[in-house]
Design an enzyme around this catalytic site. Structure first.
Site, PDB file in Angstrom:
ATOM      1  N   LYS A 199       0.839  -1.194   0.000  1.00 47.76           N
ATOM      2  CA  LYS A 199       0.000   0.000   0.000  1.00 47.76           C
ATOM      3  C   LYS A 199       0.881   1.254   0.000  1.00 47.76           C
ATOM      4  CE  LYS A 199      -3.427   2.374   2.754  1.00 47.76           C
ATOM      5  NZ  LYS A 199      -4.393   2.369   3.843  1.00 47.76           N
ATOM      6  N   GLU A 205      10.461  -4.722   4.529  1.00 49.26           N
ATOM      7  CA  GLU A 205      10.522  -6.140   4.156  1.00 49.26           C
ATOM      8  C   GLU A 205      10.225  -6.302   2.659  1.00 49.26           C
ATOM      9  OE1 GLU A 205       8.880  -4.897   6.744  1.00 49.26           O
ATOM     10  OE2 GLU A 205       8.851  -6.296   8.448  1.00 49.26           O
ATOM     11  N   GLY A 257      -4.891  -1.659   4.804  1.00 48.56           N
ATOM     12  CA  GLY A 257      -4.087  -2.794   4.329  1.00 48.56           C
ATOM     13  C   GLY A 257      -4.754  -4.137   4.570  1.00 48.56           C
ATOM     14  N   ARG A 258      -5.254  -4.348   5.788  1.00 53.57           N
ATOM     15  CA  ARG A 258      -5.817  -5.664   6.122  1.00 53.57           C
ATOM     16  C   ARG A 258      -7.236  -5.852   5.576  1.00 53.57           C
ATOM     17  NH1 ARG A 258      -4.682  -2.454  10.285  1.00 53.57           N
ATOM     18  NH2 ARG A 258      -6.339  -1.691  11.654  1.00 53.57           N
ATOM     19  N   GLU A 343      -4.804  -6.590  14.796  1.00 53.51           N
ATOM     20  CA  GLU A 343      -4.304  -5.274  14.401  1.00 53.51           C
ATOM     21  C   GLU A 343      -5.451  -4.258  14.446  1.00 53.51           C
ATOM     22  OE1 GLU A 343      -0.744  -4.694  11.565  1.00 53.51           O
ATOM     23  OE2 GLU A 343      -2.428  -4.127  10.311  1.00 53.51           O
ATOM     24  N   HIS A 374      -4.880 -33.375  17.370  1.00 56.94           N
ATOM     25  CA  HIS A 374      -3.746 -34.203  17.797  1.00 56.94           C
ATOM     26  C   HIS A 374      -2.602 -33.336  18.309  1.00 56.94           C
ATOM     27  CE1 HIS A 374      -5.657 -37.836  16.240  1.00 56.94           C
ATOM     28  NE2 HIS A 374      -6.187 -36.992  15.370  1.00 56.94           N
ATOM     29  N   LYS A 503       9.218  -0.818  14.308  1.00 51.47           N
ATOM     30  CA  LYS A 503       9.821  -0.467  13.010  1.00 51.47           C
ATOM     31  C   LYS A 503      10.925   0.564  13.214  1.00 51.47           C
ATOM     32  CE  LYS A 503       5.688  -0.920  10.086  1.00 51.47           C
ATOM     33  NZ  LYS A 503       4.731  -0.201   9.243  1.00 51.47           N
TER      34      LYS A 503
END
Ligand code: F6P
Length: 535
Positions: A199, A205, A257-258, A343, A374, A503
């Site tokens: 965005k 990253e 963003g999400r 978030e 399990h 950050k």
């Protein structure tokens, strides 16, 4: 100030000794009264300790905290994300042509459709092989992004695997070089398309991985930039990065963003499944939008799911929520929901800047069944703290030839929620041990280990089949659930200031790790770790 939560706390206190099973005994129609349909999906919340009075109080809470008004404000393009001064209009990304959704006086829907048409054209050309790489038609697509620019499309790509009929789609997110190395291994740079999805187009990253991919491609391909596309709100930055504007798909800052999967951030999904299936995915979300907008709160699936969540977290004090899809292709759903929910609603300050005064959203986690059974279900059944469980299950799988396996899957899903509800009493456990021949104190000791307290709450979302349409409904359901929870908690679900400090400190630590700056001012632990990791 009146404590809006007090009536609920009182009802909860008054029902301390009541078991969920008692509610079923008292009301034979409970399963009907405490479930809700939306389209062909069914949400059962009868296996919770919510009764008619607490349900009414929860709905009252939604009313008194202005959920309907805030919903109108969101769909109406108001800047409800007021710490960033932005509207919240992901719903516009799936609005049908002709709908009018305005923010700052202008209708955003035509632009949404224009960009989607460009995406579809691009996707069709790539899939048809008319738009190709140096070595011919694209065989592989690598989406480089993180957080909302990765989790949504990665989750949806896997969920829709039966509909894939395009190039193979891969995702790289982690700045750990291991991730991109593993993904690029075995790919042919001459037939690989890279999508840089960010965005902001500044995320370290993503930009670092994009550089690595460009260098990898540049070793073989004469003009690697020509095999890069971008998805971003930052047109100037994508141009500066050398990506052809024809291959840049923009969106506006009114998409968080999400919440961005429905627009250009979904480009990789569209490449995998094609524009028609992507349209069906949007239609499913739109279907849920309509339901959310129009169904009365008593029959409104996102509202009720939110209220169940608040009941468990804020009233019962259960601090986590397990998401347990009995659908292997929803493997990435828990990770996606972690960002969406944590978030969005992991905040300690209310809209007006005061302390929240109540706990924020829960920790969300999970794994598909039956694998989880399990692994961690032991704690869910016999641990000391209840974990509200949210099961998801399809009536039909995508493998008709393996319908016997689907039957097993469904029976396991239902068995788990039943076991959580019923438990196993001491008397029943004694009976089991007696049959095995145990006696006396040993029988008693062994029996205690075999007791299940039961009375543990769960919900089950059942749907016909994991089609693009149904996936759209499911994701929009969770988006609106997060919205409702956020409104009731009084927080802004659309900012994410909590990710900033880390950050900033990471940037400052880079020269320290390179040895270009000292550890002065760092705490002793960080300084010692720097020393160790520098070797
Ligand atoms: O660090 C958090 C975050 O800002 C998320 O909200 C977002 O989804 C992610 O980083 C990626 O951001 P971008 O799409 O701008 O690269």
């Amino acid at each position: 100030m009146t404590d809006l939560w007090k009536p609920l706390k009182d009802l909860h206190a008054a029902a301390q000794d009541r078991a969920i099973m008692d509610l079923f005994a008292a009301d034979p129609a409970r399963a009907k009264g405490f479930s809700v349909s939306a389209g062909e999906m069914l949400l059962d919340y009868a296996k919770t300790n919510i009764d008619a009075a607490s349900k009414a109080a929860l709905i009252g809470l939604a009313r008194s905290t202005g959920v309907a008004e805030k919903r109108a404000a969101m769909f109406g393009g108001e800047k409800i994300n007021d710490t960033e001064g932005r509207a919240v209009l992901h719903v516009a990304l799936r609005a049908p042509k002709g709908t009018v959704i305005k923010t700052e006086g202008s209708d955003v829907v035509p632009q949404v459709h224009e960009i989607r048409a460009r995406m579809a054209e691009f996707v069709r050309s790539v899939r048809a092989g008319t738009l190709c790489g140096q070595g011919g038609a694209y065989t592989d697509v690598v989406n480089i992004g993180i957080g909302g620019s990765d989790l949504g499309p990665a989750m949806a790509t896997l969920a829709l695997a039966p509909y894939h009929d395009g190039p193979r789609v891969h995702y790289v997110s982690n700045v750990d070089g291991a991730h991109i190395t593993q993904v690029l291994k075995g790919l042919n740079p001459e037939t690989t398309l890279v999508i840089v999805a960010s965005k902001t187009f500044t995320t370290i990253e993503t930009m670092t991985n994009a550089d690595t991919a460009k260098a990898w491609m540049g070793r073989v391909v004469a003009n690697p930039g020509a095999q890069f596309a971008a998805v971003s709100t930052a047109a100037a930055k994508t141009a500066a990065y050398g990506i052809d504007p024809e291959w840049v798909f923009g969106f506006e800052d009114w998409v968080g963003g999400r919440y961005s999967l429905w627009g250009p951030i979904g480009l990789a999904v569209m490449l995998a499944v094609g524009p028609e299936a992507f349209d069906a995915f949007l239609a499913g979300a739109r279907d849920m939008d309509e339901h959310f907008l129009n169904a009365p709160f008593e029959d409104n699936m996102p509202v009720l799911l939110a209220l169940v969540g608040l009941w468990h977290n804020q009233i019962c004090g259960y601090t986590t929520r397990a998401v347990l899809p009995y659908d292997q292709r929803l493997l990435r759903l828990p990770a996606y929901l972690q960002q969406l929910e944590m978030e969005s609603n992991g905040k300690r300050v209310a809209m007006d800047g005061t302390d929240l005064g109540i706990h924020s959203g829960p920790v969300v986690w999970g794994e598909p069944g039956t694998n989880g059974q399990h692994a961690f279900y032991q704690l869910i059944h016999q641990g000391t703290r209840p974990v509200p469980c949210e099961f998801l299950v399809a009536r039909e799988g995508h493998e008709p030839e393996l319908s016997h396996q689907h039957l097993l899957l469904v029976s396991n899903c239902l068995a788990q929620s039943e076991a959580l509800l019923r438990g196993r009493s001491r008397a029943e456990a004694r009976g089991i041990m007696a049959k095995k021949g145990a006696e006396g104190a040993e029988l008693e000791r062994q029996a205690r280990h075999r007791v299940f307290p039961g009375n543990r709450p769960s919900t089950t979302l059942a749907y016909p089949k994991l089609t693009p349409f149904v996936l759209g409904q499911i994701i929009a359901l969770y988006e609106h659930r997060v919205f409702v929870e956020g409104v009731i908690l009084g927080i802004n679900s659309y900012d994410q200031w909590g990710v900033e400090l880390g950050k900033e400190l990471a940037l400052a630590l880079q020269p320290v790790l390179e040895g270009k700056a000292g550890t002065d001012g760092k705490d002793g632990s960080t300084a010692a770790l720097v020393a160790f990791l520098r070797g």
